[in-house]
Design a protein around this motif. Sequence first.
Motif, PDB file in Angstrom:
ATOM      1  N   ARG A 285     -11.359  -7.045   0.403  1.00 57.78           N
ATOM      2  CA  ARG A 285     -10.467  -5.704   0.929  1.00 57.78           C
ATOM      3  C   ARG A 285      -9.137  -6.210   1.043  1.00 57.78           C
ATOM      4  N   THR A 286      -8.854  -7.305   1.707  1.00 60.09           N
ATOM      5  CA  THR A 286      -7.531  -7.953   1.814  1.00 60.09           C
ATOM      6  C   THR A 286      -7.054  -8.051   0.465  1.00 60.09           C
ATOM      7  N   LYS A 287      -7.935  -8.770  -0.638  1.00 62.94           N
ATOM      8  CA  LYS A 287      -7.298  -9.201  -1.841  1.00 62.94           C
ATOM      9  C   LYS A 287      -6.864  -7.870  -2.357  1.00 62.94           C
ATOM     10  N   PHE A 288      -7.879  -6.862  -2.278  1.00 64.24           N
ATOM     11  CA  PHE A 288      -7.441  -5.833  -3.228  1.00 64.24           C
ATOM     12  C   PHE A 288      -5.944  -4.759  -2.622  1.00 64.24           C
ATOM     13  N   VAL A 289      -5.902  -4.986  -1.267  1.00 64.91           N
ATOM     14  CA  VAL A 289      -4.726  -4.332  -0.668  1.00 64.91           C
ATOM     15  C   VAL A 289      -3.606  -5.264  -1.196  1.00 64.91           C
ATOM     16  N   LEU A 290      -3.581  -6.465  -1.172  1.00 63.37           N
ATOM     17  CA  LEU A 290      -2.494  -7.276  -1.711  1.00 63.37           C
ATOM     18  C   LEU A 290      -1.917  -6.962  -3.213  1.00 63.37           C
ATOM     19  N   GLY A 291      -3.110  -7.212  -3.867  1.00 63.41           N
ATOM     20  CA  GLY A 291      -2.728  -7.192  -5.233  1.00 63.41           C
ATOM     21  C   GLY A 291      -2.381  -5.984  -5.740  1.00 63.41           C
ATOM     22  N   PHE A 292      -2.993  -4.687  -5.119  1.00 63.03           N
ATOM     23  CA  PHE A 292      -2.893  -3.550  -5.931  1.00 63.03           C
ATOM     24  C   PHE A 292      -1.448  -3.057  -5.308  1.00 63.03           C
TER      25      PHE A 292
ATOM     26  N   CYS B  37      11.193   6.307  -5.673  1.00 62.95           N
ATOM     27  CA  CYS B  37      10.329   5.326  -6.145  1.00 62.95           C
ATOM     28  C   CYS B  37      10.918   4.331  -7.152  1.00 62.95           C
ATOM     29  N   MET B  38      12.259   4.129  -7.117  1.00 64.58           N
ATOM     30  CA  MET B  38      12.752   2.997  -7.787  1.00 64.58           C
ATOM     31  C   MET B  38      13.070   1.700  -6.739  1.00 64.58           C
ATOM     32  N   SER B  39      12.484   1.706  -5.539  1.00 69.38           N
ATOM     33  CA  SER B  39      12.773   0.724  -4.644  1.00 69.38           C
ATOM     34  C   SER B  39      11.251  -0.007  -4.769  1.00 69.38           C
ATOM     35  N   HIS B  40      11.324  -1.021  -5.169  1.00 62.18           N
ATOM     36  CA  HIS B  40      10.318  -2.035  -5.194  1.00 62.18           C
ATOM     37  C   HIS B  40       9.488  -2.268  -3.795  1.00 62.18           C
ATOM     38  N   THR B  41      10.330  -2.536  -2.816  1.00 63.82           N
ATOM     39  CA  THR B  41       9.767  -2.808  -1.346  1.00 63.82           C
ATOM     40  C   THR B  41       9.319  -1.559  -0.781  1.00 63.82           C
ATOM     41  N   THR B  42       9.893  -0.419  -1.055  1.00 62.14           N
ATOM     42  CA  THR B  42       9.510   0.717  -0.549  1.00 62.14           C
ATOM     43  C   THR B  42       8.058   1.042  -1.129  1.00 62.14           C
ATOM     44  N   VAL B  43       8.121   1.298  -2.379  1.00 68.13           N
ATOM     45  CA  VAL B  43       6.746   1.451  -2.940  1.00 68.13           C
ATOM     46  C   VAL B  43       5.567   0.606  -2.458  1.00 68.13           C
ATOM     47  N   ALA B  44       5.755  -0.750  -2.746  1.00 67.73           N
ATOM     48  CA  ALA B  44       4.775  -1.701  -2.430  1.00 67.73           C
ATOM     49  C   ALA B  44       4.248  -1.381  -0.827  1.00 67.73           C
ATOM     50  N   ALA B  45       5.300  -1.467   0.164  1.00 65.30           N
ATOM     51  CA  ALA B  45       4.997  -1.138   1.394  1.00 65.30           C
ATOM     52  C   ALA B  45       4.139   0.160   1.905  1.00 65.30           C
ATOM     53  N   LEU B  46       4.604   1.100   1.089  1.00 64.65           N
ATOM     54  CA  LEU B  46       3.874   2.432   1.217  1.00 64.65           C
ATOM     55  C   LEU B  46       2.461   2.517   0.891  1.00 64.65           C
ATOM     56  N   VAL B  47       2.263   1.743  -0.417  1.00 63.21           N
ATOM     57  CA  VAL B  47       0.951   1.933  -0.815  1.00 63.21           C
ATOM     58  C   VAL B  47      -0.067   0.748   0.124  1.00 63.21           C
ATOM     59  N   ALA B  48       0.485  -0.496   0.488  1.00 61.89           N
ATOM     60  CA  ALA B  48      -0.301  -1.223   1.128  1.00 61.89           C
ATOM     61  C   ALA B  48      -0.705  -0.678   2.680  1.00 61.89           C
ATOM     62  N   PHE B  49       0.369   0.247   2.995  1.00 58.72           N
ATOM     63  CA  PHE B  49       0.154   0.847   4.416  1.00 58.72           C
ATOM     64  C   PHE B  49      -0.955   1.935   4.123  1.00 58.72           C
ATOM     65  N   ILE B  50      -0.884   2.755   3.280  1.00 54.35           N
ATOM     66  CA  ILE B  50      -2.011   3.805   3.160  1.00 54.35           C
ATOM     67  C   ILE B  50      -3.235   3.111   2.876  1.00 54.35           C
ATOM     68  N   LEU B  51      -3.464   2.251   1.761  1.00 45.62           N
ATOM     69  CA  LEU B  51      -4.662   1.676   1.644  1.00 45.62           C
ATOM     70  C   LEU B  51      -5.233   0.824   2.826  1.00 45.62           C
ATOM     71  N   ASP B  52      -4.350   0.252   3.841  1.00 40.97           N
ATOM     72  CA  ASP B  52      -4.976  -0.294   4.954  1.00 40.97           C
ATOM     73  C   ASP B  52      -5.451   0.623   6.041  1.00 40.97           C
ATOM     74  N   LEU B  53      -4.799   1.807   6.032  1.00 40.17           N
ATOM     75  CA  LEU B  53      -5.300   2.967   7.060  1.00 40.17           C
ATOM     76  C   LEU B  53      -6.635   3.591   6.508  1.00 40.17           C
ATOM     77  N   THR B  54      -6.724   3.597   5.097  1.00 36.52           N
ATOM     78  CA  THR B  54      -7.834   4.263   4.479  1.00 36.52           C
ATOM     79  C   THR B  54      -9.269   3.664   4.158  1.00 36.52           C
ATOM     80  N   LEU B  55      -8.865   2.409   3.544  1.00 39.85           N
ATOM     81  CA  LEU B  55      -9.918   1.852   3.228  1.00 39.85           C
ATOM     82  C   LEU B  55     -10.917   1.193   4.434  1.00 39.85           C
ATOM     83  N   SER B  56     -12.334   1.546   4.245  1.00 38.93           N
ATOM     84  CA  SER B  56     -13.067   1.332   5.191  1.00 38.93           C
ATOM     85  C   SER B  56     -13.286  -0.294   5.533  1.00 38.93           C
ATOM     86  N   ARG B  57     -13.721  -0.547   6.708  1.00 37.09           N
ATOM     87  CA  ARG B  57     -13.863  -1.816   7.284  1.00 37.09           C
ATOM     88  C   ARG B  57     -15.404  -1.831   7.662  1.00 37.09           C
TER      89      ARG B  57
END
Length: 240
Positions: A133-140, A176-196
């Motif tokens: 799960r951690t690998k998927f969140v980081l890589g994605f 959407c042209m900010s690399h930091t913003t896109v990566a942080a937002l995607v990781a934040f959403i995935l960490d909240l939504t993916l089941s543990r």
Amino acid sequence: MIAASFVSLFESTGTFYAAARYGSATPVPPSIISRGSGWVGVATFLNGMFGSVTGSTASVENAGLLALTRVGSRRVIQISAGFMILFSVLGKFGALFASVPLPIIAALYCVFFGYVSSAGLGFLQFCNLNNFRTKFVLGFSFFLGISIPQYFSEYYHVKHASTNPRWLNDMVTVFCMSHTTVAALVAFILDLTLSREDNAAASNDSGLQWWEKFTLYNADVRNSEFYALPCRLNELFPAL
């Protein structure tokens, strides 16, 4: 303005943690992040009101310079700010620094941003990198943080530059042209939504058990040494 504020918020938050890391300070409490982000928002509002070309954000370059020089004193920043004001008033001195060749500035930026990036990657030591799960969140999040801004800079921004409404396209493009913003937002959403599997495993996999003792400002006596404001400003802007 709104999109620029979000981008500034994500980049400033990462810079806060990197500066604390290289300054040998305690992890930044959430109240300090909120206070710093609030002042960045006020500065961004003033920039828009006065028509400034550039926005306000925590300086990523200064965090890299902190790692390079290993000098984490506030007095250095205060003296540097005084020199910046002096150079802006005296044009000859400002022209001297503006004449520095761009390749030299680019080389320094490569070092500064490399240090800041390594500080962010260093926090992964507290996560369980063997967990899929951690690998998927980081890589994605890393992949989308690179590919989405590239798409908007090469295709969307060129094709929809003059499309109405112009303000909406500008907001989408800046965000959407900010690399930091896109990566942080995607990781934040995935960490909240993916089941543990369970709460205990989630805490161990994400490293939350290491961060819990630093969530409160008064939980560590060293926080006052690192994050207290000068000139008794803590009385006006307390950190809880």
